[in-house]
Design an enzyme around this catalytic site. Structure first.
Site: not given
Length: 302
Positions: A11, A112, A162, A165-166, A169
Site C-alpha cells: 500500500m 481502502s 474503516k 467497512h472491512n 467486506e
C-alpha cells in the site's frame, strides 16, 4: 505538498508512487526493509520542512505503536502524525490524546483500495481535528479517486469507519464464496464458474468490484482454483466490528458467520465435526468414517 511516508509495502509504495505521479508533492520515504530516501526516522524528519507531516503506512499493532512513540520524540509542536494502517480506533483515540499533550496533531485515516489503488485511487476515511485534516487535503485529493475522500468525524472516526467497512467486506466475500461453492457442487450442469462470474459483472444486481476481482482470479487460477489452499486469515477488523456490535447491542449475524467461516478454513479437520459425528453415532447409530490409517497421527509414546 511535502510528506514523509513511513512504510513502503504494497500500500505505502503504491500511495507514494501515486502522489509523485499525479500531484505536485515532494514525498520523502523511510522503510528499513527497502531502499528509501532516509535511513532513519530522524533523517526523515530532517528532510522535511516544518510543520512536518509523517504518514505511517505500516501494520497495526506493535510496529505502529513503536513507530508512533518514536515519532513523538522526534516531531515538534505543529507537526502532524497520520496513521493510515488498520489500527483499532480506540488506539487512535489514545494516540490523539498522547500527541495533543506534545502539541502534535494526530490524524487517523482508513485506507481502502489495496494494490489497485495506485491505478484507480484509494478511498480515504479521515478522522481528526479540522485544521490538520484540512492541511492534508491536497494529499487526500491526489490519493483518492473523485468523491473518494471524506473527513468522517473526530479523532478515531476514520479507523472506526474503516473497521466497519472491512467487516462488511467479510460478509460480501463470504456470500460470493458460498454461492460459487453451491454452483461448483451441483453435479448435473458442469457450470463454468469463470464464465458466470464474467456475465454477473454486467447488469446483475450482485455486480461489484469484488466480483470483478473474483473473475480475474478465475482468469488467472482456473475455475477450480486448484492451486489455492483455502486457508483464510483475518487481520482483526472483523473481530473488532463484532466486538463493537456486541457492546452496542447491534445484531451482525452475517459478519459474525463470515468471521467464523474464516476460522473454520484454518482447520485441516474440525474437532467440533468429530464431536458431532460421534454424538450422531451414539444416539442414532449413524455411521462414522474412520480416519485413514495413512493419515492417522501417531500416538505420543511418552
Amino acid at each position: 505538498m511535502q510528506l514523509g511516508m513511513i512504510g513502503l509495502g504494497r500500500m505505502g509504495s503504491g500511495m507514494t508512487e501515486r502522489l509523485r505521479k499525479l500531484g505536485d508533492h515532494d514525498v520523502k520515504t523511510y522503510d528499513p526493509q527497502v531502499e528509501s530516501t532516509a535511513e532513519s526516522l530522524h533523517e526523515l524528519a530532517e528532510q522535511l520542512e516544518k510543520p512536518r507531516a509523517f504518514w505511517m503506512m505500516i501494520p497495526a499493532g506493535k510496529i505502529t505503536e513503536d513507530t508512533f512513540l518514536e515519532l513523538l520524540d522526534i516531531a515538534e509542536q505543529g507537526d502532524t502524525i497520520v496513521d493510515g494502517g488498520n489500527s483499532n480506533f480506540r488506539d487512535s483515540q489514545r494516540r490523539y490524546k498522547d500527541a495533543s499533550e506534545h502539541g502534535i496533531h494526530f490524524v487517523d485515516v482508513g485506507v481502502s483500495g489495496g494494490i489497485w489503488g495506485l491505478e484507480v485511487g484509494f478511498c480515504l476515511m479521515a478522522g481528526g481535528d479540522g485544521e490538520p485534516v484540512e492541511r492534508l487535503r491536497p494529499i487526500f485529493e491526489t490519493l483518492a479517486p473523485e468523491d473518494g475522500y471524506a473527513h468522517v468525524g473526530k479523532p478515531g472516526a476514520g479507523h472506526f469507519v474503516k473497521m466497519v467497512h472491512n467487516g462488511i467486506e467479510y460478509g460480501l466475500m463470504q456470500a460470493y464464496a458460498e454461492g460459487f461453492e453451491v454452483m461448483k457442487a451441483q453435479p448435473d450442469f458442469a457450470l463454468d464458474l469463470h464464465e458466470i462470474a464474467g456475465i454477473w459483472r454486467y447488469g446483475s444486481v450482485v455486480r461489484s468490484w469484488l466480483l470483478e476481482l473474483l473473475h480475474a482470479a478465475f482468469e488467472k487460477e482456473g475455475s477450480q482454483l486448484e492451486k489455492i489452499h483455502g486457508f483464510v486469515e483475518d487481520s482483526g477488523e472483523g473481530r473488532w466490528t463484532i466486538a463493537e456490535a456486541i457492546a452496542e447491542d447491534v445484531p451482525v449475524p452475517v459478519i459474525s458467520a463470515a468471521l467464523y467461516a474464516r476460522f473454520a478454513s484454518r482447520q485441516d479437520e474440525s474437532f467440533a465435526a468429530k464431536v458431532t459425528a460421534a454424538l450422531r453415532n451414539q444416539f442414532g447409530g449413524h455411521a462414522v468414517k474412520a480416519v485413514e490409517a495413512a493419515k492417522a497421527t501417531p500416538q505420543d509414546p511418552r
